[in-house]
Scaffold this motif. Structure first.
Motif, PDB file in Angstrom:
ATOM      1  N   GLU A  28       0.843  -1.187   0.000  1.00  0.00           N
ATOM      2  CA  GLU A  28       0.000   0.000   0.000  1.00  0.00           C
ATOM      3  C   GLU A  28       0.884   1.245   0.000  1.00  0.00           C
ATOM      4  OE1 GLU A  28      -3.176  -0.039  -0.310  1.00  0.00           O
ATOM      5  OE2 GLU A  28      -3.490  -2.214  -0.096  1.00  0.00           O
ATOM      6  N   ARG A  29       0.275   2.381  -0.346  1.00  0.00           N
ATOM      7  CA  ARG A  29       1.030   3.628  -0.446  1.00  0.00           C
ATOM      8  C   ARG A  29       1.748   3.964   0.873  1.00  0.00           C
ATOM      9  NH1 ARG A  29       4.392   7.549  -1.838  1.00  0.00           N
ATOM     10  NH2 ARG A  29       3.849   9.533  -0.889  1.00  0.00           N
ATOM     11  N   LEU A  30       1.071   3.845   2.008  1.00  0.00           N
ATOM     12  CA  LEU A  30       1.686   4.161   3.287  1.00  0.00           C
ATOM     13  C   LEU A  30       2.813   3.181   3.610  1.00  0.00           C
ATOM     14  CD1 LEU A  30       1.774   5.864   5.849  1.00  0.00           C
ATOM     15  CD2 LEU A  30       0.012   4.370   6.833  1.00  0.00           C
ATOM     16  N   GLU A  31       2.651   1.919   3.224  1.00  0.00           N
ATOM     17  CA  GLU A  31       3.707   0.925   3.461  1.00  0.00           C
ATOM     18  C   GLU A  31       4.946   1.223   2.622  1.00  0.00           C
ATOM     19  OE1 GLU A  31       0.729  -2.845   4.507  1.00  0.00           O
ATOM     20  OE2 GLU A  31       1.459  -2.512   2.457  1.00  0.00           O
ATOM     21  N   VAL A  32       4.738   1.696   1.390  1.00  0.00           N
ATOM     22  CA  VAL A  32       5.876   2.087   0.555  1.00  0.00           C
ATOM     23  C   VAL A  32       6.613   3.260   1.190  1.00  0.00           C
ATOM     24  CG1 VAL A  32       6.542   3.044  -1.677  1.00  0.00           C
ATOM     25  CG2 VAL A  32       4.831   1.229  -1.564  1.00  0.00           C
ATOM     26  N   LEU A  33       5.855   4.213   1.723  1.00  0.00           N
ATOM     27  CA  LEU A  33       6.464   5.354   2.399  1.00  0.00           C
ATOM     28  C   LEU A  33       7.280   4.896   3.601  1.00  0.00           C
ATOM     29  CD1 LEU A  33       6.765   8.428   2.834  1.00  0.00           C
ATOM     30  CD2 LEU A  33       4.628   8.355   4.131  1.00  0.00           C
ATOM     31  N   VAL A  84      12.139  13.664   2.941  1.00  0.00           N
ATOM     32  CA  VAL A  84      11.024  12.897   2.381  1.00  0.00           C
ATOM     33  C   VAL A  84      10.249  13.785   1.411  1.00  0.00           C
ATOM     34  CG1 VAL A  84       8.934  11.592   2.903  1.00  0.00           C
ATOM     35  CG2 VAL A  84      10.844  11.563   4.521  1.00  0.00           C
ATOM     36  N   ASP A  85      10.071  13.306   0.191  1.00  0.00           N
ATOM     37  CA  ASP A  85       9.320  14.054  -0.818  1.00  0.00           C
ATOM     38  C   ASP A  85       7.893  13.500  -0.919  1.00  0.00           C
ATOM     39  OD1 ASP A  85       8.792  15.905  -2.740  1.00  0.00           O
ATOM     40  OD2 ASP A  85       9.941  14.934  -4.336  1.00  0.00           O
ATOM     41  N   ASP A  86       6.952  14.358  -1.307  1.00  0.00           N
ATOM     42  CA  ASP A  86       5.557  13.940  -1.517  1.00  0.00           C
ATOM     43  C   ASP A  86       5.015  13.151  -0.333  1.00  0.00           C
ATOM     44  OD1 ASP A  86       5.504  15.168  -3.973  1.00  0.00           O
ATOM     45  OD2 ASP A  86       6.010  13.353  -5.095  1.00  0.00           O
ATOM     46  N   THR A  87       5.187  13.690   0.850  1.00  0.00           N
ATOM     47  CA  THR A  87       4.829  12.973   2.074  1.00  0.00           C
ATOM     48  C   THR A  87       3.368  12.553   2.099  1.00  0.00           C
ATOM     49  OG1 THR A  87       6.518  14.188   3.292  1.00  0.00           O
ATOM     50  CG2 THR A  87       4.782  13.119   4.587  1.00  0.00           C
ATOM     51  N   ASP A  88       2.465  13.459   1.761  1.00  0.00           N
ATOM     52  CA  ASP A  88       1.037  13.173   1.888  1.00  0.00           C
ATOM     53  C   ASP A  88       0.365  12.886   0.558  1.00  0.00           C
ATOM     54  OD1 ASP A  88       1.324  15.712   0.929  1.00  0.00           O
ATOM     55  OD2 ASP A  88       0.318  16.708   2.604  1.00  0.00           O
ATOM     56  N   LEU A  89       1.144  12.598  -0.488  1.00  0.00           N
ATOM     57  CA  LEU A  89       0.562  12.349  -1.801  1.00  0.00           C
ATOM     58  C   LEU A  89      -0.208  11.035  -1.817  1.00  0.00           C
ATOM     59  CD1 LEU A  89       0.387  13.250  -4.791  1.00  0.00           C
ATOM     60  CD2 LEU A  89       2.423  11.851  -5.213  1.00  0.00           C
ATOM     61  N   LYS A  90      -1.447  11.080  -2.297  1.00  0.00           N
ATOM     62  CA  LYS A  90      -2.301   9.901  -2.467  1.00  0.00           C
ATOM     63  C   LYS A  90      -2.532   9.143  -1.160  1.00  0.00           C
ATOM     64  CE  LYS A  90      -0.926   9.140  -7.285  1.00  0.00           C
ATOM     65  NZ  LYS A  90      -0.363   8.174  -8.273  1.00  0.00           N
ATOM     66  N   LEU A  91      -2.577   9.859  -0.061  1.00  0.00           N
ATOM     67  CA  LEU A  91      -2.866   9.249   1.231  1.00  0.00           C
ATOM     68  C   LEU A  91      -4.243   9.705   1.713  1.00  0.00           C
ATOM     69  CD1 LEU A  91       0.479   9.538   3.255  1.00  0.00           C
ATOM     70  CD2 LEU A  91      -0.442   7.517   2.109  1.00  0.00           C
ATOM     71  N   SER A  92      -4.975   8.792   2.304  1.00  0.00           N
ATOM     72  CA  SER A  92      -6.246   9.152   2.917  1.00  0.00           C
ATOM     73  C   SER A  92      -5.968  10.002   4.151  1.00  0.00           C
ATOM     74  CB  SER A  92      -7.004   7.882   3.312  1.00  0.00           C
ATOM     75  OG  SER A  92      -6.303   7.204   4.347  1.00  0.00           O
ATOM     76  N   PRO A  93      -6.967  10.728   4.654  1.00  0.00           N
ATOM     77  CA  PRO A  93      -6.737  11.532   5.859  1.00  0.00           C
ATOM     78  C   PRO A  93      -6.189  10.705   7.023  1.00  0.00           C
ATOM     79  CG  PRO A  93      -8.809  12.156   4.830  1.00  0.00           C
ATOM     80  CD  PRO A  93      -8.308  10.962   4.075  1.00  0.00           C
TER      81      PRO A  93
END
Length: 333
Positions: free
Chosen positions: A171-176, A193-202
Motif C-alpha cells: 500500500e502507499r503508506l507501506e511504501v512510504l 522525504v518528498d511527496d509525504t502526503d501524496l495519495k494518502l487518505s486523511p
C-alpha cells in the motif's frame, strides 16, 4: 571501551540544525526557487510547501547537498552549502524522492533492506569494520534493519507475504514507511522525504506525520515536502506569493536586468510594471503580453480571456520548467 551498537548509535546521534538565507537554485530557463530563509533546531520537523512545480523537490535536494545552489547560502549540521556539499550528503538521507530514490517494484521488502544494509556497511562504515568477522557484520546489519523498521513503523510480519512481499504489492503508506526505513539504516542526521502526503487518505496522512514526528523526537531532523503541513512543523514555502513584490525597487531592478540579459527588453527605459514572473519563469514569459510585431492590436476579448485564464497555466508551466531543469542537473549521491 566497546563502541555502541548500531541501533544505539542511530538514536544517540544528534539531528542536524538547518539554517538558510536567501537560498536559490536556478536552471537554464529560470529560477526553480529563490529567497528561501529558515532557522531550525536539531530534531525539528520541517515542512516544505508550495504549489506543484514551484521548486519544492529542488529545495529538498539543495538542503541535502544533492543540488548546487545559485544564490544565498545554507548550513546543515555545521556544514556550509554550497562549499561542503559532500559532507552534507554524508550526514543526510533521502527517503522517497520520485526519480531519485525510486524502489524496484519487482524486488521484495527483504531484498531492499538487505541491499541497503550491505551498501551502508560497504560505503558508509569505517574501513576497519570491513575486516570484522562475518558473524559480527551480519549481526550489525540485522540491528540496523530492525532499528530502522521500528522507527519507520513498518511491521514486516503483517505484510501479505511477510518480508517476501514485493514492493508492487504494498500500500502507499507501506511504501512510504519502507523508503523511510531504508534511509534510516544509514543513521542520517537529517531525513528528507518528498511527496509525504501524496495519495494518502486523511487517516494514513495522520499516521505518516505521526511516524515522521516520532523520528524527529528521536533526534533526527526531518525535512518533508507536503501539501498540508502539520501545525507543529517549521514551514518553508516556495510559493511565488511569498517572494518580494515587483514594486520593490531592488527586485524590479533585478528582474529588468534578467530580461535584458535574455534579450527580452531594451537596455534602457523604465521598468515594466506588470507582476514579477514567478520562480522558474521561462524567458518567453518575460515578453510583454498582447504585443504585436506588426503594430496591430489583439482582439480585446481574447486578451481578457488570456489575462483571466492563461496566467495560472503559464505560471505552472514556468515553475515546472525551471524546477525540472534544475533536477536534471542534480547528482544522485
Amino acid at each position: 571501551m566497546r563502541s555502541p551498537r548500531p541501533a544505539e548509535e542511530a538514536h544517540s546521534r544528534s539531528g542536524a540544525a538547518v539554517t538558510a538565507e536567501g537560498l536559490g537554485v536556478r536552471g537554464p530557463r529560470g529560477w526553480a526557487f529563490r529567497d528561501i530563509s529558515v532557522a531550525a533546531e536539531p530534531g525539528a520537523l520541517i515542512a516544505i510547501t508550495g504549489p506543484s512545480g514551484s521548486g519544492r523537490t529542488c529545495l529538498l535536494l539543495a538542503l541535502t547537498g544533492r543540488m548546487r545552489v545559485a544564490a544565498g547560502h545554507a548550513e546543515v549540521g555545521g556544514h556550509r552549502l554550497p562549499r561542503q556539499m559532500t559532507a552534507v550528503r554524508r550526514s543526510t538521507g533521502l527517503g522517497p524522492v520520485p526519480g531519485v530514490t525510486d524502489l524496484e517494484p519487482a524486488l521484495t521488502v527483504a531484498e531492499h533492506l538487505r541491499e541497503r544494509a550491505l551498501l551502508t556497511r560497504r560505503f558508509g562504515g569505517s574501513l576497519r569494520g570491513l575486516f570484522r568477522p562475518r558473524s559480527a557484520r551480519a549481526a550489525e546489519s540485522r540491528a540496523r534493519i530492525e532499528d530502522a523498521l521500528h522507527r519507520a513503523g513498518l511491521d514486516v510480519d503483517a505484510l501479505p507475504k511477510g518480508a517476501r512481499t514485493a514492493v508492487r504489492d504494498l500500500e502507499r503508506l507501506e511504501v512510504l514507511r519502507l523508503s523511510v526505513a531504508l534511509a534510516l539504516i544509514g543513521a542520517p542526521r537529517l531525513l528528507a522525504v518528498d511527496d509525504t502526503d501524496l495519495k494518502l487518505s486523511p487517516a494514513d496522512r495522520a499516521r505518516a506525520w505521526s511516524m515522521l514526528r516520532g523520528i524527529a523526537e528521536g533526534g533526527t531532523t526531518v525535512l518533508a515536502v507536503c501539501s498540508e503541513p502539520p501545525a507543529d512543523a517549521v514551514v518553508l514555502s516556495t510559493s511565488p506569493h511569498d517572494r518580494p513584490r515587483a514594486d520593490d525597487p531592488a527586485h524590479a531592478r533585478e528582474e529588468r536586468e534578467e530580461r535584458e540579459e535574455a534579450g527580452d527588453a531594451p537596455a534602457s527605459g523604465p521598468a515594466t510594471q506588470r507582476p514579477a514572473p514567478a520562480a522558474g519563469a521561462s524567458e518567453a514569459a518575460s515578453a510583454p503580453r498582447g504585443a504585436d510585431g506588426a503594430g496591430g492590436q489583439r482582439d480585446g476579448q481574447n486578451d481578457e480571456q488570456g489575462n483571466e485564464q492563461g496566467d495560472g497555466r503559464h505560471d505552472a508551466r514556468e515553475h515546472e520548467g525551471g524546477a525540472f531543469d534544475a533536477i536534471a542537473e542534480a547528482g544522485r549521491a
